[in-house]
Enzyme design. Sequence first.
Site, PDB file in Angstrom:
ATOM      1  N   GLU A   1       0.822  -1.206   0.000  1.00  4.01           N
ATOM      2  CA  GLU A   1       0.000   0.000   0.000  1.00  4.01           C
ATOM      3  C   GLU A   1       0.859   1.260   0.000  1.00  4.01           C
ATOM      4  O   GLU A   1       0.530   2.245  -0.657  1.00  4.01           O
ATOM      5  CB  GLU A   1      -0.918   0.007   1.226  1.00  4.01           C
ATOM      6  CG  GLU A   1      -1.946  -1.106   1.222  1.00  4.01           C
ATOM      7  CD  GLU A   1      -2.747  -1.142   2.500  1.00  4.01           C
ATOM      8  OE1 GLU A   1      -3.963  -0.880   2.427  1.00  4.01           O
ATOM      9  OE2 GLU A   1      -2.165  -1.419   3.574  1.00  4.01           O
TER      10      GLU A   1
ATOM     11  N   LYS B   1     -11.519   2.324   1.315  1.00 10.32           N
ATOM     12  CA  LYS B   1     -10.601   1.743   0.333  1.00 10.32           C
ATOM     13  C   LYS B   1     -11.409   0.731  -0.464  1.00 10.32           C
ATOM     14  O   LYS B   1     -12.016  -0.167   0.113  1.00 10.32           O
ATOM     15  CB  LYS B   1      -9.463   0.981   1.018  1.00 10.32           C
ATOM     16  CG  LYS B   1      -8.555   1.778   1.890  1.00 10.32           C
ATOM     17  CD  LYS B   1      -7.515   0.817   2.486  1.00 10.32           C
ATOM     18  CE  LYS B   1      -6.550   1.497   3.395  1.00 10.32           C
ATOM     19  NZ  LYS B   1      -5.509   0.571   3.865  1.00 10.32           N
TER      20      LYS B   1
END
Length: 120
Positions: free
Chosen positions: A21, A99
Amino acid sequence: MDKIILEGCRFYGYHGAFSEEKTLGQIFVVDCELTVDLLAASVTDALADTVHYGHVFETIRKQAEQAKYDLIERLAGAIIEDIFAEFPPVQAIRLKVTKENPPIAGHYKAVGIELYRERP
């Protein structure tokens, strides 16, 4: 109390606890609801009597795209702190960060958090 709403604001950022990420980044979706007294603006039709949502969007963008946090909880907290600091008429904030494609196995639309804070 009245509300100003920014819904579905999309940003590309590098927040997350996993190294992927932090390296690859991903899309973050922010929904923001500001509690503001809009009585004057509803009468005067003057931008000076409201909170400019374009400026709020830019405040959110700075944190979402320029900062890097391990947790979306911290991202949301930092956004809220900035909005309170920059826009005194805002009395409360509900902020949701999601997300759509976090690096976890499974089938889902999105994962996220929501914070609600009132001006101290």
